[in-house]
Design a protein around this motif. Structure first.
Motif, PDB file in Angstrom:
ATOM      1  N   TYR A   1     -17.131  -5.836   1.405  1.00  0.00           N
ATOM      2  CA  TYR A   1     -15.799  -6.283   1.000  1.00  0.00           C
ATOM      3  C   TYR A   1     -15.892  -7.281  -0.151  1.00  0.00           C
ATOM      4  CZ  TYR A   1     -13.891  -4.113   5.203  1.00  0.00           C
ATOM      5  OH  TYR A   1     -13.529  -3.216   6.173  1.00  0.00           O
ATOM      6  N   ILE A   2     -14.841  -7.327  -0.963  1.00  0.00           N
ATOM      7  CA  ILE A   2     -14.724  -8.298  -2.048  1.00  0.00           C
ATOM      8  C   ILE A   2     -13.294  -8.837  -2.058  1.00  0.00           C
ATOM      9  CG2 ILE A   2     -16.482  -7.185  -3.483  1.00  0.00           C
ATOM     10  CD1 ILE A   2     -14.154  -6.006  -5.160  1.00  0.00           C
ATOM     11  N   LEU A   3     -13.097  -9.970  -2.739  1.00  0.00           N
ATOM     12  CA  LEU A   3     -11.757 -10.486  -2.998  1.00  0.00           C
ATOM     13  C   LEU A   3     -11.376 -10.054  -4.409  1.00  0.00           C
ATOM     14  CD1 LEU A   3     -11.943 -14.089  -1.492  1.00  0.00           C
ATOM     15  CD2 LEU A   3     -11.197 -11.964  -0.401  1.00  0.00           C
TER      16      LEU A   3
ATOM     17  N   PRO B   1     -15.805  -6.915 -12.393  1.00  0.00           N
ATOM     18  CA  PRO B   1     -16.810  -5.860 -12.438  1.00  0.00           C
ATOM     19  C   PRO B   1     -17.895  -6.125 -13.468  1.00  0.00           C
ATOM     20  CG  PRO B   1     -14.598  -4.943 -12.339  1.00  0.00           C
ATOM     21  CD  PRO B   1     -14.443  -6.411 -12.568  1.00  0.00           C
ATOM     22  N   LEU B   2     -19.141  -5.834 -13.081  1.00  0.00           N
ATOM     23  CA  LEU B   2     -20.280  -5.958 -13.982  1.00  0.00           C
ATOM     24  C   LEU B   2     -20.608  -4.623 -14.634  1.00  0.00           C
ATOM     25  CD1 LEU B   2     -22.537  -8.268 -11.793  1.00  0.00           C
ATOM     26  CD2 LEU B   2     -21.054  -8.918 -13.707  1.00  0.00           C
ATOM     27  N   GLY B   3     -19.942  -3.587 -14.168  1.00  0.00           N
ATOM     28  CA  GLY B   3     -20.106  -2.226 -14.678  1.00  0.00           C
ATOM     29  C   GLY B   3     -18.990  -1.393 -14.097  1.00  0.00           C
ATOM     30  N   ASP B   4     -19.126  -0.088 -14.121  1.00  0.00           N
ATOM     31  CA  ASP B   4     -18.122   0.783 -13.512  1.00  0.00           C
ATOM     32  C   ASP B   4     -18.137   0.587 -11.996  1.00  0.00           C
ATOM     33  OD1 ASP B   4     -17.669   1.677 -16.038  1.00  0.00           O
ATOM     34  OD2 ASP B   4     -18.702   3.602 -15.791  1.00  0.00           O
TER      35      ASP B   4
ATOM     36  N   MET C   1     -18.333 -12.208  -8.039  1.00  0.00           N
ATOM     37  CA  MET C   1     -17.246 -12.769  -7.229  1.00  0.00           C
ATOM     38  C   MET C   1     -17.444 -14.269  -7.059  1.00  0.00           C
ATOM     39  SD  MET C   1     -15.802 -11.625  -3.458  1.00  0.00           S
ATOM     40  CE  MET C   1     -17.438 -11.706  -2.676  1.00  0.00           C
ATOM     41  N   GLU C   2     -16.560 -15.056  -7.639  1.00  0.00           N
ATOM     42  CA  GLU C   2     -16.598 -16.511  -7.502  1.00  0.00           C
ATOM     43  C   GLU C   2     -15.407 -16.935  -6.649  1.00  0.00           C
ATOM     44  OE1 GLU C   2     -16.778 -18.393 -11.278  1.00  0.00           O
ATOM     45  OE2 GLU C   2     -18.627 -17.374 -11.907  1.00  0.00           O
ATOM     46  N   HIS C   3     -15.627 -17.005  -5.337  1.00  0.00           N
ATOM     47  CA  HIS C   3     -14.526 -17.311  -4.414  1.00  0.00           C
ATOM     48  C   HIS C   3     -14.631 -18.752  -3.927  1.00  0.00           C
ATOM     49  CE1 HIS C   3     -16.916 -17.244  -0.640  1.00  0.00           C
ATOM     50  NE2 HIS C   3     -17.673 -16.382  -1.304  1.00  0.00           N
ATOM     51  N   ASN C   4     -13.609 -19.167  -3.184  1.00  0.00           N
ATOM     52  CA  ASN C   4     -13.542 -20.528  -2.651  1.00  0.00           C
ATOM     53  C   ASN C   4     -13.410 -20.534  -1.133  1.00  0.00           C
ATOM     54  OD1 ASN C   4     -13.484 -22.390  -5.070  1.00  0.00           O
ATOM     55  ND2 ASN C   4     -11.867 -20.954  -5.632  1.00  0.00           N
ATOM     56  N   GLY C   5     -14.172 -19.661  -0.482  1.00  0.00           N
ATOM     57  CA  GLY C   5     -14.198 -19.652   0.978  1.00  0.00           C
ATOM     58  C   GLY C   5     -13.286 -18.640   1.619  1.00  0.00           C
ATOM     59  N   GLY C   6     -12.662 -17.779   0.817  1.00  0.00           N
ATOM     60  CA  GLY C   6     -11.713 -16.817   1.365  1.00  0.00           C
ATOM     61  C   GLY C   6     -12.338 -15.569   1.954  1.00  0.00           C
TER      62      GLY C   6
END
Length: 368
Positions: free
Chosen positions: A352-354, A360-363, A337-342
């Motif tokens: 949690y993820i955005l 995904p790095l896998g299933d 996850m490469e987010h910008n502060g969200g």
């Protein structure tokens, strides 16, 4: 409002997520700018970092739309929050808000989120640079400093088209007249057709102007918000003079996202075209437990694009990991996850993820 409304036993604290709020006041700031004030039906303390923003969840002409707006009020007045919106020619959401949102109306908001804030970058001397409605996050910071009697030296430089377009003009003059460490400078861009008495700076903000107004600008923490050309001009001045750009902070929501349904069709066509070229064994499984659907995607695709291929519409407003609207729960698996502060560290710790910026790095199994 009754005293029972403010009962500390029943009062909740605002956290990043979806909340229902009610419009309680509309203020005409200038001829084309309005401030909308909101409160929760049940008492909520709206704590946030000055400069952060919320995302409104709206329905316009039967179409669900998400749009992010900076909070212009200060967390020092915690039982309500405000956004300030400029009417833009052809602006679907801004015009709708001006023409339709009235006192008593309810809507959902997501947030608060955002890395652009004065809490995470404390400094004894700051320079606020704003253009047009970009003043809103800096006004939130200024109100916070004023209300909390912060020991901060503030130079505030605001650029507007003309005197009638200066948002919060009277309030700014009031605040800066009471604190010697607060200095206000206003630049009106129109030189020949202002049509109003104006004894201040005219034209566009230039390096000589900046040096006159804030001679020590290279020694300050700088917060900037305004139209992209304005912010680019500021950055050019700073870089040319050897400013440490790690002390420069700007607010930008990025480009408006594509319509969700168009994106779904595009991604579906793309998936169909690429399916024959990809080894099935190399693809990753994304399962959405709430809907009982799953799909296999290529490495490098996002959770949001996986949902779109299934016709699942995870709300989003920015598509860049800024607004936090597309937050979902990750039940199992790992993502990049490469987010910008969200999203906050606490949300990440809770699983949690955005979806817009999580690959995904896998299933994986997602709660949606």
């Amino acid at each position: 409002m009754t005293m029972n409304f403010l009962n500390p036993v029943t009062t909740q604290t605002w956290t990043n997520g979806r909340h229902m709020v009610r419009c309680v006041k509309v203020i005409q700031e200038t001829w084309d700018v309005r401030t909308f004030c909101f409160m929760a039906e049940q008492p909520v303390l709206f704590f946030f970092k000055p400069g952060q923003f919320v995302t409104l969840e709206l329905e316009i002409e039967g179409e669900p739309i998400m749009r992010s707006y900076t909070i212009s009020s200060s967390p020092s007045i915690p039982y309500s929050f405000s956004i300030t919106v400029k009417r833009v020619p052809g602006g679907k959401v801004s015009n709708w808000l001006h023409d339709n949102l009235k006192v008593g109306d309810e809507l959902a908001v997501h947030g608060p989120v955002g890395n652009f804030n004065s809490i995470d970058f404390p400094a004894d001397k700051v320079l606020f640079l704003s253009g047009g409605v970009g003043i809103t996050p800096l006004m939130s910071m200024t109100r916070w400093f004023f209300d909390t009697n912060a020991n901060v030296d503030v130079e505030f430089i605001h650029s507007a088209r003309a005197p009638r377009d200066v948002i919060y003009h009277r309030e700014l003059v009031h605040m800066f007249s009471r604190i010697p460490e607060f200095k206000l400078h206003i630049v009106c861009e129109k030189k020949d057709d202002i049509g109003e008495a104006w004894a201040g700076y005219r034209g566009y903000l230039t390096q000589p102007m900046l040096e006159l107004m804030a001679p020590d600008y290279l020694e300050r923490e700088i917060f900037c918000c305004g139209p992209t050309p304005y912010m680019n001009a500021i950055k050019h001045i700073l870089r040319e003079n050897g400013f440490d750009m790690s002390r420069y902070h700007e607010e930008s929501f990025g480009a408006t996202p594509l319509d969700v349904r168009e994106e779904v069709l595009e991604l579906a066509e793309q998936a169909e075209a690429e399916a024959e070229e990809i080894d099935y064994a190399d693809m990753l499984s994304v399962e959405f437990v709430g809907s009982g659907k799953s799909v296999r995607i290529q490495p490098g695709e996002t959770v949001h694009s996986a949902a779109a291929k299934l016709g699942l519409h995870i709300p989003k407003a920015c598509g860049m990991g800024i607004c936090g609207t597309c937050r979902v729960g990750l039940k199992s698996g790992q993502v990049d996850m490469e987010h910008n502060g969200g999203i906050t560290d606490e949300d990440v710790a809770e699983g949690y993820i955005l979806s817009c910026c999580s690959k995904p790095l896998g299933d994986v199994v997602v709660d949606y």
